[in-house]
Design an enzyme around this catalytic site. Structure first.
Site, short mmCIF file in Angstrom:
data_model
loop_
_atom_site.label_atom_id
_atom_site.label_comp_id
_atom_site.label_asym_id
_atom_site.label_seq_id
_atom_site.Cartn_x
_atom_site.Cartn_y
_atom_site.Cartn_z
N HIS F 14 10.29 6.58 -29.80
CA HIS F 14 10.67 5.98 -28.52
C HIS F 14 11.56 6.97 -27.77
O HIS F 14 11.90 8.04 -28.27
CB HIS F 14 11.37 4.63 -28.71
N CYS F 33 19.25 10.57 -26.56
CA CYS F 33 18.21 9.53 -26.69
C CYS F 33 17.23 9.56 -25.52
O CYS F 33 16.18 8.91 -25.58
CB CYS F 33 18.84 8.15 -26.79
N HIS F 39 12.01 10.80 -29.61
CA HIS F 39 12.51 10.90 -30.98
C HIS F 39 12.04 9.63 -31.70
O HIS F 39 11.21 8.91 -31.15
CB HIS F 39 14.04 11.06 -31.01
N HIS F 41 12.47 6.59 -35.30
CA HIS F 41 13.28 5.92 -36.31
C HIS F 41 12.42 5.26 -37.38
O HIS F 41 11.26 4.93 -37.14
CB HIS F 41 14.15 4.82 -35.67
N ASP F 79 4.00 -0.11 -35.90
CA ASP F 79 4.13 0.92 -36.94
C ASP F 79 3.34 2.18 -36.56
O ASP F 79 2.17 2.12 -36.19
CB ASP F 79 3.59 0.38 -38.27
N HIS F 80 4.02 3.34 -36.67
CA HIS F 80 3.43 4.62 -36.30
C HIS F 80 2.98 4.64 -34.84
O HIS F 80 2.04 5.33 -34.48
CB HIS F 80 2.29 5.00 -37.25
N GLU F 125 18.04 0.05 -36.60
CA GLU F 125 17.47 1.25 -35.97
C GLU F 125 17.78 2.48 -36.82
O GLU F 125 16.96 3.37 -36.96
CB GLU F 125 18.06 1.41 -34.57
#
Lengths: 136, 136, 136, 136, 136, 136
Positions: F14, F33, F39, F41, F79-80, F125
């Protein structure tokens, strides 16, 4: 050869302070860790022994005996203690995690039953710092 | 209403010792925790604030500001310190985890920006003991 | 010989994508990890150095200097970055955890003070997957 | 040489009981672990393979394939099972963590693709007890 | 009002099996958890009490007494036991984590000293599943 | 009333970037950010439901069904993935952890069976930052 590890826990106070240096030298070398009024940690201690599993028990070493041995020979001597002041096996040594791990190794070596080999002492000072010693 | 939590860490020495009691009374009440030479802990501090996410940022509160505020107003005052000796906001109080959590709440309340509500201070003394305070 | 380990943390985006392959080959090899729009991780980085404790400090290496060195030479270059796009030392390499660990080893080796031996780079990609590299 | 580790999880019942001994001998050797009605654990299983990263993928071994292999060859056989009763590869053996780790190593060795080297099986029985086996 | 929590640990076997249902119904409802030969878990038990810190000690309740009480009234009864077979307070109940948490609450309530309020029993069955009960 | 919690995991990319602001405003508000190249998480997602245990099963809700529901209705969608680009329920919203937790709550609410009450969505996060949402 199988390796068996047991985790024990203790809390202690210490400071990093070399008595043969000036206060300024200590503060430069150790920063906040040299606070003369002490600070402290929750230490997490992993002790690993190795050997061949016994055919009768399936054990390298009885993990309850290992726990008891660590508690009697190490935790009793350091838990809720001041490492610089209260602990015989740290007398005259810098109270770094490195030296504490070596000191714990030496205490354990005196008391392990014949036939059980000590492999590693791993000591967490904080969740982000740990030291390992393999006796050599 | 969304709740946002930030974890910070500090190490400190303390003892549990009531100066208006005899040494025997202290030892009976606090056991090893009354060791006059101190012991210490790695404290894990969770601070929770609450509010409505800002439409522009999506934030209840900027978590980097929250981290900075906890570090400046709490961690700077207690990290690598002796809680009984070095910490103004614990002067004259028993250094239990309960009282330390209330003390930290009060320090944070003085410095939170308007519009940010403090919800909870959760403080781990060891991995097996923690305290929570919600300000009431 | 004592081993000292420090944990640092960074967050980054990446994808597993071999530019010399077709999209279909990439999807077959890497599945969801080949998503062209990227995904990311919280990486946990353990760096281990080894040596003999210094008699004056009790340290193999000052853990605060080790932390600073990791932050300056690694974390600054990868934290909140896109590993495929933003990181010089990963240019032209597949962004697997294996290659990232080797790349981090090489960055650290350039900057460790004389007399400090790098022992291991251990890198968690998720809480269930990690890679270790010992330089050989 | 790079080392790649994957964590998998299973739950199982067992008891420590040597059928060629009397109940008294078993209770003396194993204490509460000899409870004839069984007890159980959440096992955490770390499997490490080693090799050189493939130039095309950057992988020592595809971690999803490693996860699948562990699940098919180990977890399917032990998860929600009684280790003494339900598990073929533990038949006739003491159900110690030591023997279980060796048994898991042997199961994995039968099914690893050519060119992938198994390095270590690390098995947590509780958060405070684990065993490692390197195949020799 | 301050909340104080203590973590204790126990291992046990159980199965999810409703004796008034057929085997097929049990397998449909509980899957692998209905294995007639049992499976087991490492349970992590968090017990939270609440109250006002005592002016003399700074304690809501002495955490060593809390630990002892949990060990005597709960851990002794369930550790290394079969929850379906060996535990009086689970007799005639389904051995779900939900019912176990409620049963533990009831055992603790019988033995807490006057003036100490039980707030929450939180019980992990696995690292990914837990249950909380607040007595209402 | 008993509370049941299940932990699931996903990885995603994100950035924090408000498209109605200038790049300078975004950098000032979000720092690293806001990196335009993304980047990411490892998110840890705790979902808590509440209710009375069913007399036949002892369950508030079947935790395997809860796991499946979270995977199908949330993990499959994030996810991913790139949260800003690939996720329908985050379209047009700032990708803060706060907004993501609220978005996940809304997805789950559409699909929970009648009689099961959603109590809390807790979303990590990083290991040091998490958000909770209770639907009000």
């Amino acid at each position: 050869m199988v390796y068996l590890t047991r985790l024990e826990h203790f809390n202690a106070a210490h400071k990093l302070f070399n008595p043969s240096w000036s206060i300024e030298q200590n503060e430069q070398a150790f920063g906040k860790c040299a606070n003369e009024n002490w600070h402290g940690h929750n230490y997490e201690l992993y002790v690993t022994v190795k050997g061949q599993p016994d055919p009768g028990t399936g054990f390298v070493f009885d993990v309850k005996q290992l726990s008891l041995l660590i508690r009697e020979q190490v935790v009793e001597k350091v838990d809720h203690m001041n490492l610089n002041v209260d602990v015989d096996f740290m007398k005259g040594k810098m109270c770094s995690t490195e030296n504490l791990a070596v000191g714990i190794w030496n205490e354990l070596m005196k008391h392990l039953p014949a036939g059980v080999q000590l492999h590693c002492v791993k000591l967490y000072e904080t969740p982000r710092i740990y030291v390992e010693y393999y006796g050599e």
